[in-house]
Design a protein around this motif. Sequence first.
Motif, PDB file in Angstrom:
ATOM      1  N   THR A  55      -9.601  -6.113  -1.413  1.00 21.63           N
ATOM      2  CA  THR A  55      -9.037  -6.142  -0.055  1.00 21.63           C
ATOM      3  C   THR A  55      -9.493  -4.917   0.737  1.00 21.63           C
ATOM      4  O   THR A  55     -10.086  -3.989   0.185  1.00 21.63           O
ATOM      5  CB  THR A  55      -7.490  -6.112  -0.073  1.00 21.63           C
ATOM      6  OG1 THR A  55      -7.066  -4.811  -0.488  1.00 21.63           O
ATOM      7  CG2 THR A  55      -6.910  -7.160  -1.003  1.00 21.63           C
ATOM      8  N   ARG A 101       0.844  -1.204   0.000  1.00 23.25           N
ATOM      9  CA  ARG A 101       0.000   0.000   0.000  1.00 23.25           C
ATOM     10  C   ARG A 101       0.882   1.258   0.000  1.00 23.25           C
ATOM     11  O   ARG A 101       0.672   2.191  -0.773  1.00 23.25           O
ATOM     12  CB  ARG A 101      -0.905  -0.038   1.237  1.00 23.25           C
ATOM     13  CG  ARG A 101      -1.741   1.184   1.476  1.00 23.25           C
ATOM     14  CD  ARG A 101      -2.582   0.979   2.749  1.00 23.25           C
ATOM     15  NE  ARG A 101      -3.423   2.118   3.048  1.00 23.25           N
ATOM     16  CZ  ARG A 101      -3.049   3.179   3.754  1.00 23.25           C
ATOM     17  NH1 ARG A 101      -1.830   3.241   4.254  1.00 23.25           N
ATOM     18  NH2 ARG A 101      -3.883   4.168   3.968  1.00 23.25           N
ATOM     19  N   LEU A 129      -3.179  -8.283  -4.500  1.00 30.63           N
ATOM     20  CA  LEU A 129      -2.754  -6.880  -4.623  1.00 30.63           C
ATOM     21  C   LEU A 129      -1.759  -6.728  -5.771  1.00 30.63           C
ATOM     22  O   LEU A 129      -1.863  -5.794  -6.571  1.00 30.63           O
ATOM     23  CB  LEU A 129      -2.116  -6.396  -3.314  1.00 30.63           C
ATOM     24  CG  LEU A 129      -3.066  -6.108  -2.155  1.00 30.63           C
ATOM     25  CD1 LEU A 129      -2.278  -5.793  -0.885  1.00 30.63           C
ATOM     26  CD2 LEU A 129      -4.006  -4.941  -2.484  1.00 30.63           C
ATOM     27  N   ARG A 149      -6.707  -1.610  -4.702  1.00 34.00           N
ATOM     28  CA  ARG A 149      -7.231  -2.424  -3.605  1.00 34.00           C
ATOM     29  C   ARG A 149      -8.700  -2.807  -3.841  1.00 34.00           C
ATOM     30  O   ARG A 149      -9.125  -3.877  -3.434  1.00 34.00           O
ATOM     31  CB  ARG A 149      -6.964  -1.767  -2.260  1.00 34.00           C
ATOM     32  CG  ARG A 149      -7.846  -0.603  -1.921  1.00 34.00           C
ATOM     33  CD  ARG A 149      -8.838  -1.015  -0.867  1.00 34.00           C
ATOM     34  NE  ARG A 149      -9.984  -0.151  -0.908  1.00 34.00           N
ATOM     35  CZ  ARG A 149     -11.228  -0.551  -0.741  1.00 34.00           C
ATOM     36  NH1 ARG A 149     -11.495  -1.797  -0.537  1.00 34.00           N
ATOM     37  NH2 ARG A 149     -12.212   0.301  -0.794  1.00 34.00           N
TER      38      ARG A 149
END
Length: 184
Positions: free
Chosen positions: A31, A10, A49, A26
């Motif tokens: 997620t 991230r 991801l 995402r």
Amino acid sequence: MYGLVNQAVRGLIIDQFGEATWEDVRSRAGTAESFVAMQPYDDAVTYSLVGAAVEVLELPAEKILYAFGEYWVTDIATVSYADLMSTDGTSFLDFLKNLDHMHSRIKVTFPDYSPPSFRVKELSDDRLQLDYYSKREGLLPFVEGLMNAVARHFGCEVTITHVDDADNPMPSKRMLLNYGPLPA
Ligand code: HEM
């Protein structure tokens, strides 16, 4: 993998491409927006991801994993785990030899984790053989990014060559690393 790995994916995407791109990645991956660092997640979360990042960024998975390896060292390990990454009295070679020990020291923090294992064989002053053992598939470009950034952290540059799978003591992946001081 532990949440801190997903959290780092991230971080990499937000730092390099911005919040909106992260939101896109995402949501495609299905997620959460963020992750609990010390909580274990199914590996499928991390792979989703990366898969979604491949589609959104239109980059090959190898490039994303390589960049993630570099980011892990430059923005996570050396920042949040500076003591483990100390260069005091340690060379690039010593550090690689000690990687398994380092991962086992942090088993206290990540009791359910499944770290990789590395075997190092010195071939000469500037050349070593590295065997990478993992229960996971496809992370070799991540390891390359890690090695490249770790070498730089220790003032070295490195060139990595892969040894053909046919010659490998499976289930490891074998690499040859030529390394030397970074040019001034
Ligand atoms: C110094 C801070 C570091 C911490 C806190 C750390 C911690 C972790 C954690 C939590 C995982 C996920 C495993 C799981 O959840 O099952 C992981 C995986 C991994 N780590 Fe580390 N690590 C560090 C440094 C390094 C370095 C310097 C290298 C290599 C140069 C490395 C190589 C790897 C690799 C390749 C994996 C992927 C797992 C696999 O291959 O199966 N780590 N590490």
